[in-house]
Scaffold this motif. Structure first.
Motif, PDB file in Angstrom:
ATOM      1  N   THR A 171       0.799  -1.231   0.000  1.00 41.24           N
ATOM      2  CA  THR A 171       0.000   0.000   0.000  1.00 41.24           C
ATOM      3  C   THR A 171       0.829   1.279   0.000  1.00 41.24           C
ATOM      4  OG1 THR A 171      -0.132  -0.076   2.428  1.00 41.24           O
ATOM      5  CG2 THR A 171      -1.925  -1.126   1.180  1.00 41.24           C
ATOM      6  N   GLU A 172       2.042   1.262   0.580  1.00 46.09           N
ATOM      7  CA  GLU A 172       2.872   2.457   0.646  1.00 46.09           C
ATOM      8  C   GLU A 172       4.330   2.055   0.482  1.00 46.09           C
ATOM      9  OE1 GLU A 172       1.729   5.494   3.807  1.00 46.09           O
ATOM     10  OE2 GLU A 172       0.673   3.718   4.536  1.00 46.09           O
ATOM     11  N   ARG A 185       5.083  -0.933   2.938  1.00 41.08           N
ATOM     12  CA  ARG A 185       4.002  -1.319   3.842  1.00 41.08           C
ATOM     13  C   ARG A 185       3.170  -2.401   3.164  1.00 41.08           C
ATOM     14  NH1 ARG A 185       0.502   2.866   7.500  1.00 41.08           N
ATOM     15  NH2 ARG A 185      -0.263   1.330   8.986  1.00 41.08           N
ATOM     16  N   LYS A 242      -2.489  12.761   0.924  1.00 43.69           N
ATOM     17  CA  LYS A 242      -2.964  11.402   1.150  1.00 43.69           C
ATOM     18  C   LYS A 242      -3.461  10.738  -0.140  1.00 43.69           C
ATOM     19  CE  LYS A 242      -4.275  12.253   5.975  1.00 43.69           C
ATOM     20  NZ  LYS A 242      -5.374  12.227   6.972  1.00 43.69           N
ATOM     21  N   ASP A 289      -3.589   8.781  -3.678  1.00 41.51           N
ATOM     22  CA  ASP A 289      -2.866   7.594  -4.133  1.00 41.51           C
ATOM     23  C   ASP A 289      -1.782   7.935  -5.146  1.00 41.51           C
ATOM     24  OD1 ASP A 289      -4.423   6.013  -2.517  1.00 41.51           O
ATOM     25  OD2 ASP A 289      -5.851   5.490  -4.099  1.00 41.51           O
ATOM     26  N   GLY A 292       3.336  11.756  -3.774  1.00 41.90           N
ATOM     27  CA  GLY A 292       4.522  11.378  -3.020  1.00 41.90           C
ATOM     28  C   GLY A 292       5.080  12.581  -2.300  1.00 41.90           C
TER      29      GLY A 292
END
Length: 676
Positions: free
Chosen positions: A45-46, A67, A165, A167, A170
């Motif tokens: 996810t991250e 993550r 936040k 998607d 960065g």
């Protein structure tokens, strides 16, 4: 000299491939394409990427922190990566060790082509190419050392420019500790020694080529090259205490401490315990220069990155402590930012700059025009100049050029009778020459159009009274009216100095006083003045814009410039390819591996040309550019080349600067072509 050559190459078209992404994927034991698939599937996810210095091409520590949402699926993919590495490199050494309760798996080869250290912490998987870096990650996770999240500078800047936040977003951050480290004595001396060792390795590899030229084979050992006097051993000493050797299997020289070209040991793993008197003196000189100039320039930097059709980079810069530079720049613009309407810019404007200097600075610019200050002084209703607006702009438009100016070549030079000419002066002179070579227009905002019309009228009536000159050169100003265009009165101001004449076409367009060097440009501005403003006009103190869509007549010149650069870059490779071909009797398609072993790079033609050996002339020839003796070039770039794809992929680049109470916010927007 070698470092200067490398910096100059960075400002030119690339003709040598460092294969950075491939190197890091191989070192870490991952694959980008399958990693992206894990994110698309929601398995991961991250991701965060961290390192301790910026020397990516030479060799630095790189750590990925991922993550993980589905640990089982991620472990399955990781096992496939590991198996792939084993198949490609059967000599991989695999070990495990425990560090602060974390099991760390190490996979590596002696040449550091594989250098992978992995561990897990809660729902995070960590991949690093440095054993020391992965220990630091574990220490930070356990609170044994300070973490970035808890650093005061990060908490402060991330309040001003918080991470997104989304998607597709960065966040890049260069911390205060990072900057202090890379300019500190340990890191600077370590890197200096590493660069010297890099140069030694290059020279030893050069010597091995001369050895092969002499004996028809590569040396078996370094001692053999020393014995046969290809290397002076007393001059080839690693400044950090490493021992040199020759790896006959890879046909390259190595250092026991710094490893080899392209895979240099990261500075994070090099410890500086003793410093020579000369090194201490050199660092003190560097420190003095840094404190007098560079220190006020470098502060923690945060950049918020949004990847979409319109790519956006938003950077937060803090006031430059201990220097007046930040304040000097701040005084050049007004206290309050203003909306900037890009829609009103002429369609043919290729490069634009809009500033909000405020009325006082705007008045200074306007009254610097010969004759304006006298008219303002004679008319009490115009004297205070409070009827001016806050914004000014300058635009370079599409046109045909006779000569070009390469900013990469602007360096201080000595001129006869003039003396030293700094690069800044050369850039200014180049800008003036470009102004004479391309259509240009400038605008000044006004709030009271009646007073602006009165100024124009009086100036047109009295301009001929203005004479004078510069030194022995005599000058004069004249003016006249052109027929109205769309109910706009147009005045031509003709300024002559000796045999040189410049004509400005001036009109009041809406709330702007417009001055253009060509009448068609002024008409473009008048036409664009009725355009509806964008819904999301940025509020800024300054704007810089490059508009590729405006290129028409300039298109051929831009294409020619890049095509020439590509040809010269291509020809730089030919002698190196020839040497490898002759010395090793190797096919052209095998030279990439040889050059990578010797110098850490691969040669390629920027326009997708292919090199081949011409037996008739006994020369290396490029299918696109030939060679220096038989040089050829396409009139335009190959549409499939990286340069052409890059140019065509961008519609426009806009940068906005906005001063806030505590920081400068710089926003760069890149409008990418739908076709890319």
């Amino acid at each position: 000299t070698l470092e200067l050559d490398r910096r100059q190459r960075q400002m030119c078209i690339r003709d040598r491939d460092n294969r950075l992404q491939a190197k890091l994927e191989e070192q870490l034991g991952i694959e980008r394409s399958s990693m992206e698939a894990l994110f698309e599937q929601g398995v991961a996810t991250e991701v965060a990427v961290t390192g301790s210095d910026p020397y990516l091409l030479d060799g630095t520590d790189v750590t990925l922190i991922v993550r993980v949402a589905d640990r089982e699926a991620f472990a399955k993919q990781q096992a496939e990566w590991t198996e792939g590495s084993r198949e490609r490199h059967p000599e991989i050494v695999e070990q495990e060790f425990n560090y602060r309760g974390h099991r760390v798996t190490a996979r590596y080869t002696n040449d550091r082509l594989i250098s992978s250290f992995t561990t897990t912490h809660k729902d995070y998987n960590v991949f690093s190419n440095s054993h020391r870096a992965i220990r630091h990650i574990v220490d930070a996770a356990l609170g044994e050392i300070d973490s970035l999240h808890g650093a005061a500078d990060y908490r402060y800047i991330s309040t001003i420019l918080p991470p997104s936040k989304a998607d597709n977003a960065g966040y890049y951050y260069a911390s205060d500790s990072f900057i202090k480290r890379i300019v500190g004595p340990a890191a600077k001396i370590s890197q200096k020694r590493r660069v010297e060792c890099f140069n030694n390795l290059v020279m030893q590899n050069n010597a091995s080529l001369f050895f092969r030229l002499e004996y028809g084979r590569s040396p078996k050992t370094l001692s053999e090259m020393i014995e046969k006097r290809f290397i002076a051993s007393e001059k080839m000493v690693c400044p950090h205490g490493g021992a040199y050797s020759f790896d006959a299997e890879s046909d390259t020289c190595t250092c026991s401490l710094h490893n080899r070209l392209r895979y240099l040991t990261p500075n994070a793993e090099l410890t500086v315990t003793n410093v020579s008197t000369n090194e201490a003196a050199e660092y003190e000189r560097y420190k003095s220069r840094y404190q007098s100039f560079w220190q006020p320039v470098f502060d923690p930097v945060a950049t918020r990155i949004t990847v979409a059709q319109k790519m956006r980079l938003e950077t937060c810069l803090l006031p430059l402590a201990g220097s007046s530079l930040y304040d000097d720049l701040r005084e050049m613009v007004d206290k309050n930012p203003q909306p900037i309407n890009v829609a009103r810019i002429a369609p043919s404007a290729v490069a634009s700059m809009v500033m909000v200097p405020g009325r006082e600075n705007t008045a200074r610019y306007l009254t610097s025009i010969p004759g304006v200050s006298e008219i303002v002084a004679q008319d009490p209703t115009l004297t205070d100049l409070q009827w001016l607006g806050d914004r000014v702009s300058l635009h370079f438009c599409d046109g045909e050029i006779i000569f070009e100016i390469d900013p990469a070549k602007l360096t201080p030079i000595e001129l006869p009778m003039i003396g030293k000419a700094p690069a800044v002066w050369q850039a200014l002179a180049g800008g003036l020459l470009l102004t004479a070579n391309l259509p240009v227009y400038a605008t000044v905002d006004v709030e009271n159009t009646e007073k602006a019309e009165r100024l124009l009228q009086q100036f047109s009536q009295k301009a001929f009274l203005r004479g004078g000159g510069y030194g022995p050169l005599r000058g004069k100003i004249d003016s006249y009216h052109l027929p109205d265009y769309r109910q706009h009165k147009i005045i031509v101001v003709s300024a002559s100095l000796h045999a040189i004449t410049l004509r400005l076409h001036v009109a009041l367009v809406g709330d702007q006083l417009v001055m253009a060097t060509k009448p068609e440009i002024l008409r473009e501005v008048i036409d664009a003045s009725s355009a509806e403003p964008d819904d999301d006009q940025p509020v800024a103190h300054a704007m810089f814009r490059l508009n590729r869509q405006a290129l028409s007549r300039l298109q051929d010149d831009v294409q020619l410039h890049w095509a020439e650069k590509s040809r010269l870059a291509c020809h730089r490779n030919i002698i190196s390819i020839y040497n490898f071909h002759k010395l090793y009797d190797a096919p052209i398609d095998e030279i990439a591996k040889l050059s990578e072993a010797k110098y850490g790079i691969r040669y390629y033609c920027p326009e997708e040309g292919h090199y081949h050996y011409d037996t008739g002339s006994s020369q290396i020839v490029c299918s696109v550019h030939g060679n220096r003796e038989s040089s050829r070039q396409n009139p335009t770039l190959n549409p499939d080349s990286a340069s052409a794809r890059f140019i065509e992929s961008i519609d426009q680049i806009i940068a906005f600067l906005r001063y806030e109470e505590d920081a400068l916010i710089a926003t760069v927007e890149i409008d990418r072509n739908d076709a890319e």
